[in-house]
Design a protein around this motif. Structure first.
Motif, PDB file in Angstrom:
ATOM      1  N   ALA A  83      88.656  -5.890 -15.701  1.00  0.00           N
ATOM      2  CA  ALA A  83      90.334  -4.972 -15.155  1.00  0.00           C
ATOM      3  C   ALA A  83      89.706  -4.826 -13.360  1.00  0.00           C
ATOM      4  CB  ALA A  83      91.118  -3.932 -15.633  1.00  0.00           C
ATOM      5  N   LEU A  84      90.490  -4.951 -12.597  1.00  0.00           N
ATOM      6  CA  LEU A  84      90.598  -5.047 -10.691  1.00  0.00           C
ATOM      7  C   LEU A  84      91.678  -4.174 -10.600  1.00  0.00           C
ATOM      8  CD1 LEU A  84      88.973  -4.752  -8.302  1.00  0.00           C
ATOM      9  CD2 LEU A  84      89.625  -6.642  -7.953  1.00  0.00           C
ATOM     10  N   ARG A  85      91.345  -3.434 -10.229  1.00  0.00           N
ATOM     11  CA  ARG A  85      92.949  -2.844  -9.867  1.00  0.00           C
ATOM     12  C   ARG A  85      93.086  -2.486  -8.198  1.00  0.00           C
ATOM     13  NH1 ARG A  85      94.524   2.634  -8.969  1.00  0.00           N
ATOM     14  NH2 ARG A  85      97.287   3.381 -10.013  1.00  0.00           N
ATOM     15  N   ILE A  86      94.181  -2.659  -7.691  1.00  0.00           N
ATOM     16  CA  ILE A  86      94.929  -2.843  -6.738  1.00  0.00           C
ATOM     17  C   ILE A  86      95.659  -1.413  -6.547  1.00  0.00           C
ATOM     18  CG2 ILE A  86      95.932  -3.344  -4.882  1.00  0.00           C
ATOM     19  CD1 ILE A  86      95.326  -6.145  -5.240  1.00  0.00           C
ATOM     20  N   SER A  87      94.924  -0.692  -5.874  1.00  0.00           N
ATOM     21  CA  SER A  87      95.189   0.969  -6.278  1.00  0.00           C
ATOM     22  C   SER A  87      96.767   0.937  -5.161  1.00  0.00           C
ATOM     23  CB  SER A  87      94.208   1.828  -5.070  1.00  0.00           C
ATOM     24  OG  SER A  87      92.734   2.146  -5.635  1.00  0.00           O
ATOM     25  N   SER A  88      96.805   0.011  -4.441  1.00  0.00           N
ATOM     26  CA  SER A  88      97.878   0.144  -3.252  1.00  0.00           C
ATOM     27  C   SER A  88      98.399  -0.376  -2.199  1.00  0.00           C
ATOM     28  CB  SER A  88      98.217   1.610  -2.515  1.00  0.00           C
ATOM     29  OG  SER A  88      97.029   1.663  -1.274  1.00  0.00           O
ATOM     30  N   ALA A 125      82.607  -2.570 -11.474  1.00  0.00           N
ATOM     31  CA  ALA A 125      81.441  -3.475 -11.705  1.00  0.00           C
ATOM     32  C   ALA A 125      80.919  -3.349 -13.187  1.00  0.00           C
ATOM     33  CB  ALA A 125      80.592  -2.609 -10.756  1.00  0.00           C
ATOM     34  N   ALA A 126      79.651  -3.598 -13.339  1.00  0.00           N
ATOM     35  CA  ALA A 126      78.193  -3.662 -14.490  1.00  0.00           C
ATOM     36  C   ALA A 126      78.405  -1.955 -14.890  1.00  0.00           C
ATOM     37  CB  ALA A 126      77.380  -4.287 -13.880  1.00  0.00           C
ATOM     38  N   ASP A 127      78.995  -1.977 -15.876  1.00  0.00           N
ATOM     39  CA  ASP A 127      77.863  -0.262 -16.624  1.00  0.00           C
ATOM     40  C   ASP A 127      77.120   0.377 -16.042  1.00  0.00           C
ATOM     41  OD1 ASP A 127      80.214  -1.247 -18.279  1.00  0.00           O
ATOM     42  OD2 ASP A 127      79.031  -1.929 -20.009  1.00  0.00           O
ATOM     43  N   GLY A 128      77.064   1.610 -15.867  1.00  0.00           N
ATOM     44  CA  GLY A 128      76.505   2.493 -15.373  1.00  0.00           C
ATOM     45  C   GLY A 128      76.241   1.533 -13.631  1.00  0.00           C
ATOM     46  N   VAL A 129      77.084   0.921 -13.038  1.00  0.00           N
ATOM     47  CA  VAL A 129      77.242   0.781 -11.998  1.00  0.00           C
ATOM     48  C   VAL A 129      78.114   1.600 -10.799  1.00  0.00           C
ATOM     49  CG1 VAL A 129      77.615  -0.409  -9.896  1.00  0.00           C
ATOM     50  CG2 VAL A 129      76.105  -0.925 -11.049  1.00  0.00           C
ATOM     51  N   VAL A 130      77.384   2.521  -9.651  1.00  0.00           N
ATOM     52  CA  VAL A 130      78.576   2.730  -9.229  1.00  0.00           C
ATOM     53  C   VAL A 130      78.852   3.022  -8.125  1.00  0.00           C
ATOM     54  CG1 VAL A 130      79.240   5.841  -8.826  1.00  0.00           C
ATOM     55  CG2 VAL A 130      77.513   5.687 -10.443  1.00  0.00           C
ATOM     56  N   GLY A 187      64.934  -8.465  -8.596  1.00  0.00           N
ATOM     57  CA  GLY A 187      66.248  -9.205  -8.914  1.00  0.00           C
ATOM     58  C   GLY A 187      66.651  -8.312  -9.848  1.00  0.00           C
ATOM     59  N   LEU A 188      65.992  -7.733 -11.317  1.00  0.00           N
ATOM     60  CA  LEU A 188      66.851  -6.663 -11.904  1.00  0.00           C
ATOM     61  C   LEU A 188      67.586  -6.022 -11.359  1.00  0.00           C
ATOM     62  CD1 LEU A 188      63.782  -5.431 -14.330  1.00  0.00           C
ATOM     63  CD2 LEU A 188      65.632  -7.237 -14.690  1.00  0.00           C
ATOM     64  N   VAL A 189      67.473  -5.483 -10.382  1.00  0.00           N
ATOM     65  CA  VAL A 189      68.506  -3.968  -9.387  1.00  0.00           C
ATOM     66  C   VAL A 189      69.482  -4.905  -8.921  1.00  0.00           C
ATOM     67  CG1 VAL A 189      68.440  -3.189  -7.062  1.00  0.00           C
ATOM     68  CG2 VAL A 189      66.411  -2.924  -8.563  1.00  0.00           C
ATOM     69  N   ARG A 190      69.177  -6.202  -8.473  1.00  0.00           N
ATOM     70  CA  ARG A 190      69.950  -7.437  -8.160  1.00  0.00           C
ATOM     71  C   ARG A 190      70.886  -7.678  -8.790  1.00  0.00           C
ATOM     72  NH1 ARG A 190      70.850  -8.437  -2.602  1.00  0.00           N
ATOM     73  NH2 ARG A 190      69.121  -8.385  -1.962  1.00  0.00           N
ATOM     74  N   GLU A 191      71.163  -7.530 -10.190  1.00  0.00           N
ATOM     75  CA  GLU A 191      71.231  -8.063 -11.473  1.00  0.00           C
ATOM     76  C   GLU A 191      72.768  -7.493 -11.664  1.00  0.00           C
ATOM     77  OE1 GLU A 191      69.550  -8.889 -14.817  1.00  0.00           O
ATOM     78  OE2 GLU A 191      68.605 -10.603 -14.151  1.00  0.00           O
ATOM     79  N   LYS A 192      72.401  -5.833 -11.176  1.00  0.00           N
ATOM     80  CA  LYS A 192      73.254  -5.128 -11.616  1.00  0.00           C
ATOM     81  C   LYS A 192      74.145  -4.814 -10.004  1.00  0.00           C
ATOM     82  CE  LYS A 192      72.312  -2.409 -15.775  1.00  0.00           C
ATOM     83  NZ  LYS A 192      73.975  -2.215 -15.858  1.00  0.00           N
ATOM     84  N   THR A 193      73.761  -4.829  -9.087  1.00  0.00           N
ATOM     85  CA  THR A 193      74.168  -4.743  -7.926  1.00  0.00           C
ATOM     86  C   THR A 193      74.876  -5.297  -6.870  1.00  0.00           C
ATOM     87  OG1 THR A 193      72.460  -4.452  -6.254  1.00  0.00           O
ATOM     88  CG2 THR A 193      72.417  -2.178  -7.676  1.00  0.00           C
ATOM     89  N   ASP A 194      74.484  -6.479  -7.376  1.00  0.00           N
ATOM     90  CA  ASP A 194      75.088  -7.763  -6.440  1.00  0.00           C
ATOM     91  C   ASP A 194      76.321  -8.298  -7.215  1.00  0.00           C
ATOM     92  OD1 ASP A 194      74.032  -7.236  -4.622  1.00  0.00           O
ATOM     93  OD2 ASP A 194      72.864  -9.570  -4.208  1.00  0.00           O
ATOM     94  N   PHE A 195      77.544  -8.577  -7.047  1.00  0.00           N
ATOM     95  CA  PHE A 195      78.226  -8.888  -8.437  1.00  0.00           C
ATOM     96  C   PHE A 195      79.860  -9.737  -7.400  1.00  0.00           C
ATOM     97  CE2 PHE A 195      79.711  -3.906  -7.328  1.00  0.00           C
ATOM     98  CZ  PHE A 195      80.982  -4.058  -7.796  1.00  0.00           C
ATOM     99  N   GLU A 196      80.429  -9.944  -8.084  1.00  0.00           N
ATOM    100  CA  GLU A 196      82.216 -10.968  -7.657  1.00  0.00           C
ATOM    101  C   GLU A 196      82.940 -10.354  -8.888  1.00  0.00           C
ATOM    102  OE1 GLU A 196      81.862 -15.058  -6.299  1.00  0.00           O
ATOM    103  OE2 GLU A 196      79.350 -14.652  -5.253  1.00  0.00           O
ATOM    104  N   ARG A 197      83.955  -9.891  -7.404  1.00  0.00           N
ATOM    105  CA  ARG A 197      85.857 -10.085  -8.822  1.00  0.00           C
ATOM    106  C   ARG A 197      86.233 -10.640  -7.720  1.00  0.00           C
ATOM    107  NH1 ARG A 197      81.688  -9.032 -11.671  1.00  0.00           N
ATOM    108  NH2 ARG A 197      81.927  -7.563 -12.674  1.00  0.00           N
TER     109      ARG A 197
END
Length: 231
Positions: A83-88, A125-130, A187-197
């Motif tokens: 789910a990607l929520r547009i806040s406003s 984002a992925a689980d565990g990502v802030v 590569g492992l870090v980017r798998e978590k931190t890089d994403f598209e939605r």
């Protein structure tokens, strides 16, 4: 003179009555429009409508409103299985044509801003990502990865650039990931931190133009033509 004075009083009274009736009609129309404006994914009662211009009744008689401002909070969308929520979202709608016996409306042009909070971006984002604001138009993304060779986990925070791809997809990409000489760590870090939605569920005719990280969230410029609002 007395007749002229009476005539002026009558004119003033009638003008006051007309203004009162006009404003009452606007209030009623705004309430009705808030219930009829259709934004996919938005909760019932989350839409506020403000009709600009005076007099309102003559605009209705011509079946076209000069400007209508719309604010919607909490637009739920699905992006990449999350789910990607547009806040406003706030939009100014111009030359709004009333159709189908006033049950439908289409804006000739529209402009506004949609905001995605970092809290909502974190949930997408992925689980565990802030995801947080990183300053200077960047976002800070923190993720924890497991290192199978050494049998431990490491947490890394990176500054990332946010871009809009193809007018509907938010891309978060780390500018640099410290590898610290550990094979495969980047590569492992980017798998978590890089994403598209993908940002979907906007009314037909609206499109995303520009994205900018701010302290309050991702601000996305929205424009449109022939935007269907209801009906």
């Amino acid at each position: 003179m007395r007749a002229l004075r009476i005539l002026l009083i009558v004119v003033v009274v009638l003008a006051g009555v007309f203004i009162a009736v006009d404003r009452a009609a606007v209030y009623f129309a705004e309430s009705e429009a808030a219930d009829r404006v259709v934004v996919p994914g938005a909760r019932t009662g989350s839409t506020d409508v403000s009709i600009k211009g005076f007099p309102f009744l003559t605009q209705v008689a011509g079946s076209e409103l000069d400007e209508v401002d719309v604010k919607v909070t909490g637009i739920e969308a699905t992006a990449g299985g999350r789910a990607l929520r547009i806040s406003s979202m706030e939009a100014e709608l111009h030359q709004v044509r009333l159709t189908d016996g006033f049950s439908g409306a289409t804006a000739a042009r529209a402009s506004g801003t949609a905001v995605i909070s970092y809290e909502d971006l974190t949930k997408a984002a992925a689980d565990g990502v802030v995801v947080e604001y990183g300053g200077d138009g960047k976002v800070k993304v923190t993720g924890t990865v497991a290192l199978p060779v050494v049998g431990r986990t490491v947490s890394r925070s990176v500054l990332s650039t946010v871009t809009l791809v193809d007018g509907h997809t938010v891309r978060v990409h780390a500018d640099k990931v410290p590898g610290e000489g550990i094979p495969g760590l980047e590569g492992l870090v980017r798998e978590k931190t890089d994403f598209e939605r993908e940002v979907g569920r906007l009314p037909n005719g609206l499109k995303l133009e520009k994205i900018q990280p701010t302290a309050d969230g991702l601000e996305i410029s929205v424009t449109g033509a022939d935007v269907r609002l209801a009906g």
